[in-house]
Design a protein around this motif. Structure first.
Motif, PDB file in Angstrom:
ATOM      1  N   LYS A   1      17.808  18.353  69.735  1.00 46.02           N
ATOM      2  CA  LYS A   1      17.979  18.264  71.187  1.00 46.02           C
ATOM      3  C   LYS A   1      19.104  19.206  71.583  1.00 46.02           C
ATOM      4  O   LYS A   1      20.248  19.047  71.164  1.00 46.02           O
ATOM      5  CB  LYS A   1      18.325  16.833  71.613  1.00 46.02           C
ATOM      6  CG  LYS A   1      18.464  16.691  73.119  1.00 46.02           C
ATOM      7  CD  LYS A   1      18.749  15.255  73.527  1.00 46.02           C
ATOM      8  CE  LYS A   1      18.864  15.126  75.035  1.00 46.02           C
ATOM      9  NZ  LYS A   1      19.153  13.732  75.453  1.00 46.02           N
ATOM     10  N   GLN A   2      18.764  20.184  72.388  1.00 49.02           N
ATOM     11  CA  GLN A   2      19.704  21.242  72.746  1.00 49.02           C
ATOM     12  C   GLN A   2      20.574  20.801  73.925  1.00 49.02           C
ATOM     13  O   GLN A   2      20.057  20.355  74.963  1.00 49.02           O
ATOM     14  CB  GLN A   2      18.953  22.513  73.136  1.00 49.02           C
ATOM     15  CG  GLN A   2      19.823  23.700  73.443  1.00 49.02           C
ATOM     16  CD  GLN A   2      20.377  24.324  72.183  1.00 49.02           C
ATOM     17  OE1 GLN A   2      19.668  24.516  71.202  1.00 49.02           O
ATOM     18  NE2 GLN A   2      21.660  24.644  72.201  1.00 49.02           N
ATOM     19  N   ALA A   3      21.883  20.900  73.767  1.00 51.09           N
ATOM     20  CA  ALA A   3      22.786  20.680  74.900  1.00 51.09           C
ATOM     21  C   ALA A   3      22.783  21.930  75.773  1.00 51.09           C
ATOM     22  O   ALA A   3      22.371  23.021  75.335  1.00 51.09           O
ATOM     23  CB  ALA A   3      24.198  20.396  74.400  1.00 51.09           C
ATOM     24  N   MET A   4      23.237  21.784  77.020  1.00 48.27           N
ATOM     25  CA  MET A   4      23.299  22.958  77.904  1.00 48.27           C
ATOM     26  C   MET A   4      24.224  24.007  77.284  1.00 48.27           C
ATOM     27  O   MET A   4      25.349  23.687  76.875  1.00 48.27           O
ATOM     28  CB  MET A   4      23.829  22.561  79.277  1.00 48.27           C
ATOM     29  CG  MET A   4      22.890  21.692  80.081  1.00 48.27           C
ATOM     30  SD  MET A   4      23.538  21.364  81.743  1.00 48.27           S
ATOM     31  CE  MET A   4      23.416  23.004  82.477  1.00 48.27           C
ATOM     32  N   PRO A   5      23.772  25.251  77.169  1.00 43.47           N
ATOM     33  CA  PRO A   5      24.631  26.282  76.599  1.00 43.47           C
ATOM     34  C   PRO A   5      25.811  26.578  77.517  1.00 43.47           C
ATOM     35  O   PRO A   5      25.717  26.464  78.740  1.00 43.47           O
ATOM     36  CB  PRO A   5      23.709  27.491  76.469  1.00 43.47           C
ATOM     37  CG  PRO A   5      22.639  27.262  77.479  1.00 43.47           C
ATOM     38  CD  PRO A   5      22.449  25.772  77.563  1.00 43.47           C
ATOM     39  N   VAL A   6      26.927  26.923  76.900  1.00 44.42           N
ATOM     40  CA  VAL A   6      28.159  27.208  77.641  1.00 44.42           C
ATOM     41  C   VAL A   6      28.460  28.697  77.505  1.00 44.42           C
ATOM     42  O   VAL A   6      28.515  29.235  76.386  1.00 44.42           O
ATOM     43  CB  VAL A   6      29.335  26.378  77.085  1.00 44.42           C
ATOM     44  CG1 VAL A   6      30.645  26.776  77.769  1.00 44.42           C
ATOM     45  CG2 VAL A   6      29.070  24.893  77.268  1.00 44.42           C
ATOM     46  N   THR A   7      28.648  29.355  78.628  1.00 46.00           N
ATOM     47  CA  THR A   7      29.075  30.757  78.640  1.00 46.00           C
ATOM     48  C   THR A   7      30.594  30.782  78.712  1.00 46.00           C
ATOM     49  O   THR A   7      31.191  30.100  79.563  1.00 46.00           O
ATOM     50  CB  THR A   7      28.478  31.515  79.824  1.00 46.00           C
ATOM     51  OG1 THR A   7      27.058  31.499  79.711  1.00 46.00           O
ATOM     52  CG2 THR A   7      28.978  32.954  79.848  1.00 46.00           C
ATOM     53  N   GLN A   8      31.204  31.543  77.816  1.00 44.28           N
ATOM     54  CA  GLN A   8      32.657  31.612  77.767  1.00 44.28           C
ATOM     55  C   GLN A   8      33.122  33.063  77.848  1.00 44.28           C
ATOM     56  O   GLN A   8      32.637  33.923  77.119  1.00 44.28           O
ATOM     57  CB  GLN A   8      33.182  31.003  76.467  1.00 44.28           C
ATOM     58  CG  GLN A   8      34.706  31.009  76.346  1.00 44.28           C
ATOM     59  CD  GLN A   8      35.155  30.421  75.024  1.00 44.28           C
ATOM     60  OE1 GLN A   8      35.368  31.134  74.047  1.00 44.28           O
ATOM     61  NE2 GLN A   8      35.291  29.090  74.987  1.00 44.28           N
ATOM     62  N   TRP A   9      34.057  33.293  78.745  1.00 33.46           N
ATOM     63  CA  TRP A   9      34.715  34.590  78.823  1.00 33.46           C
ATOM     64  C   TRP A   9      36.182  34.403  78.452  1.00 33.46           C
ATOM     65  O   TRP A   9      36.843  33.494  78.962  1.00 33.46           O
ATOM     66  CB  TRP A   9      34.623  35.197  80.219  1.00 33.46           C
ATOM     67  CG  TRP A   9      35.363  36.501  80.363  1.00 33.46           C
ATOM     68  CD1 TRP A   9      35.206  37.621  79.618  1.00 33.46           C
ATOM     69  CD2 TRP A   9      36.390  36.792  81.313  1.00 33.46           C
ATOM     70  NE1 TRP A   9      36.051  38.623  80.036  1.00 33.46           N
ATOM     71  CE2 TRP A   9      36.800  38.142  81.078  1.00 33.46           C
ATOM     72  CE3 TRP A   9      37.005  36.080  82.345  1.00 33.46           C
ATOM     73  CZ2 TRP A   9      37.797  38.762  81.837  1.00 33.46           C
ATOM     74  CZ3 TRP A   9      37.986  36.700  83.093  1.00 33.46           C
ATOM     75  CH2 TRP A   9      38.390  38.028  82.842  1.00 33.46           C
ATOM     76  N   SER A  10      36.669  35.235  77.554  1.00 35.12           N
ATOM     77  CA  SER A  10      38.084  35.199  77.170  1.00 35.12           C
ATOM     78  C   SER A  10      38.635  36.614  77.186  1.00 35.12           C
ATOM     79  O   SER A  10      37.936  37.574  76.857  1.00 35.12           O
ATOM     80  CB  SER A  10      38.258  34.583  75.786  1.00 35.12           C
ATOM     81  OG  SER A  10      37.578  35.345  74.801  1.00 35.12           O
ATOM     82  N   VAL A  11      39.902  36.713  77.553  1.00 34.81           N
ATOM     83  CA  VAL A  11      40.515  38.028  77.685  1.00 34.81           C
ATOM     84  C   VAL A  11      42.027  37.902  77.542  1.00 34.81           C
ATOM     85  O   VAL A  11      42.603  36.869  77.900  1.00 34.81           O
ATOM     86  CB  VAL A  11      40.153  38.679  79.046  1.00 34.81           C
ATOM     87  CG1 VAL A  11      40.731  37.869  80.205  1.00 34.81           C
ATOM     88  CG2 VAL A  11      40.603  40.126  79.129  1.00 34.81           C
ATOM     89  N   VAL A  12      42.661  38.936  77.009  1.00 35.17           N
ATOM     90  CA  VAL A  12      44.115  39.045  76.964  1.00 35.17           C
ATOM     91  C   VAL A  12      44.528  40.075  78.002  1.00 35.17           C
ATOM     92  O   VAL A  12      44.005  41.192  78.012  1.00 35.17           O
ATOM     93  CB  VAL A  12      44.615  39.478  75.563  1.00 35.17           C
ATOM     94  CG1 VAL A  12      46.130  39.673  75.562  1.00 35.17           C
ATOM     95  CG2 VAL A  12      44.209  38.446  74.517  1.00 35.17           C
ATOM     96  N   LYS A  13      45.433  39.700  78.891  1.00 35.13           N
ATOM     97  CA  LYS A  13      45.834  40.603  79.964  1.00 35.13           C
ATOM     98  C   LYS A  13      46.643  41.762  79.403  1.00 35.13           C
ATOM     99  O   LYS A  13      47.637  41.552  78.689  1.00 35.13           O
ATOM    100  CB  LYS A  13      46.649  39.838  81.015  1.00 35.13           C
ATOM    101  CG  LYS A  13      46.942  40.673  82.260  1.00 35.13           C
ATOM    102  CD  LYS A  13      47.575  39.797  83.343  1.00 35.13           C
ATOM    103  CE  LYS A  13      47.838  40.605  84.612  1.00 35.13           C
ATOM    104  NZ  LYS A  13      48.415  39.753  85.681  1.00 35.13           N
ATOM    105  N   PRO A  14      46.244  42.999  79.697  1.00 43.56           N
ATOM    106  CA  PRO A  14      46.967  44.147  79.148  1.00 43.56           C
ATOM    107  C   PRO A  14      48.297  44.370  79.847  1.00 43.56           C
ATOM    108  O   PRO A  14      48.553  43.840  80.940  1.00 43.56           O
ATOM    109  CB  PRO A  14      46.016  45.323  79.391  1.00 43.56           C
ATOM    110  CG  PRO A  14      45.231  44.890  80.603  1.00 43.56           C
ATOM    111  CD  PRO A  14      45.080  43.403  80.501  1.00 43.56           C
ATOM    112  N   ALA A  15      49.156  45.141  79.217  1.00 41.26           N
ATOM    113  CA  ALA A  15      50.457  45.477  79.820  1.00 41.26           C
ATOM    114  C   ALA A  15      50.257  46.403  81.008  1.00 41.26           C
ATOM    115  O   ALA A  15      49.319  47.190  81.058  1.00 41.26           O
ATOM    116  CB  ALA A  15      51.351  46.135  78.767  1.00 41.26           C
TER     117      ALA A  15
END
Length: 414
Positions: free
Chosen positions: A400-414
């Motif tokens: 039974k498939q749970a709703m897929p989660v889209t994840q965006w991650s980022v490190v803020k540049p200098a």
């Protein structure tokens, strides 16, 4: 933004900080005695000041309550008169030494420590100090103890007052650690020293001496909840109305947020508070603020935080991004809800310093489109997390498939 800390204001003469045990004047080394004889003013608690003999002729000034806000003013008033400060045991171990060092700087102090109550307790118990966890309940919520409860662990609990041992025993019973053996050590090192024993579920002793420390050998009942230190607590550990980042996605999200000691997290759209709570559980130095617009959920977050040992979680009730104004600068931001609120991601991005991390999760196409746009503009990593659970299908088993989660991650540049 929080006001910048003010630089230390050094006194005209060095401050001598003397650690005193329950044995008082007889237990002090001659160096400490000489420093007190030569002082012009001695600051300390009333109990500590009463331990000094008549040969200490300095003016005696008792700490006011609350103590911490009064420190700068008292140092400014008496710092030029040969000031000595009395502390319990080791001044730099949950003692006044920290406040003094932060106020005037370490170089302005001369610290003469006495064995701490923890050292004395381990000596009495035969416990290796390096294998014993210390939990202070002086000025801290009782629920803070929960984080340290694991089967087989030895704890020394620094009591706030004479009522603390009974309160700790009750908490242990509530958390599934009722069989834990307890030893109450009062007036350690003094002529009135005594030890009382019992278990948390049957603590037999009335309120005793306020100068006490409680030794706990953590023993769990068979049905006590298992609360590991790594991210991904069981979903059942949380009180929830369904707004909860589920266990496997939560573990992956915390790994991406990568908490480190001393860092501050903004958890925007707190839901049940699970991300902020497990961030705080990663290390006692971690800090977190969760922002939740629903007052009922905000109260639930506070209850979850207390039950899971991190009552220090700050809960802000109100909508985002408006409620983000004035919060201290974060090291990381997690957005778990409300992504499409106008200006929310912009406000979070603007608040982050260079090197700060932003992680956002969503299950809706509208928010996914927004994250895809930010990914194109700022880079980082865009991924989809999918979890399936085995369930009965007639006489067989399927996924039974749970709703897929889209994840965006980022490190803020200098």
């Amino acid at each position: 933004m929080a006001a910048a800390p003010q630089p230390p204001v050094p006194p005209n003469r060095p401050i001598t900080v003397v650690g005193v045990g329950a044995d008082g004047w007889p237990g002090l080394a001659e160096t400490a005695r000489a420093a007190l004889r030569e002082a012009g003013v001695v600051l300390g608690g009333p109990r500590q000041l009463d331990l000094l003999p008549a040969e200490v002729t300095a003016e005696r000034v008792a700490w006011p309550s609350p103590l911490r806000p009064a420190v700068p003013g008292l140092l400014a008033e008496y710092g030029g008169r040969g000031l000595a400060v009395l502390a319990s045991g080791d001044p730099m171990f949950y003692g006044i030494g920290r406040a003094l060092a932060e106020t005037v700087g370490p170089a302005a102090l001369r610290v003469l420590p006495h064995p701490s109550s923890v050292s004395l307790a381990c000596a009495r118990l035969g416990w290796p100090l390096e294998d014993t966890e210390v939990v202070s309940l002086v000025g801290r919520p009782l629920d803070s103890l929960t984080l340290a409860l694991h089967p087989g662990r030895r704890l020394l609990v620094l009591s706030a007052d004479a009522s603390t041992p009974a309160a700790v025993a009750a908490l242990l019973g509530e958390r599934g650690y009722g069989p834990s053996p307890l030893r109450l050590l009062e007036q350690l090192g003094g002529p009135a020293e005594r030890t009382l024993t019992g278990t948390a579920e049957a603590w037999p002793h009335p309120v005793g001496d306020p100068l006490n420390l409680l030794a706990v050998e953590c023993t769990a009942t068979p049905d006590a909840p298992r609360l590991p230190l790594v991210p991904g607590l069981p979903d059942e550990a949380y009180e929830s109305d369904g707004q909860l980042t589920k266990r496997h996605v939560r573990a992956a999200t915390l790994a991406t947020l990568a908490p480190r000691p001393g860092e501050l997290l903004w958890d925007v759209g707190g839901g049940s508070g699970s991300i902020a709570i497990e961030w705080l559980r990663a290390h006692r130095g971690c800090r977190a603020v969760t922002v939740e617009r629903d007052p009922v959920r905000a109260e639930r977050i506070a209850r979850n935080a207390a039950a899971l040992g991190v009552p220090r979680l700050r809960v802000v009730t109100g909508p985002a991004p408006q409620s983000l104004a004035g919060l201290p600068t974060p090291d990381a931001v997690f957005v778990g809800g409300g992504l499409t609120a106008p200006g929310l991601l912009d406000a979070c991005w603007a608040a982050l310093p260079a090197g700060g991390r932003l992680v956002a999760n969503t299950v809706t196409l509208e928010s996914e489109a927004l994250l895809t746009d930010w990914y194109r503009r700022h880079g980082g990593e865009l991924l989809r997390l999918a979890v399936a659970h085995a369930v009965p299908v007639g006489g067989f088993t399927g996924w039974k498939q749970a709703m897929p989660v889209t994840q965006w991650s980022v490190v803020k540049p200098a």
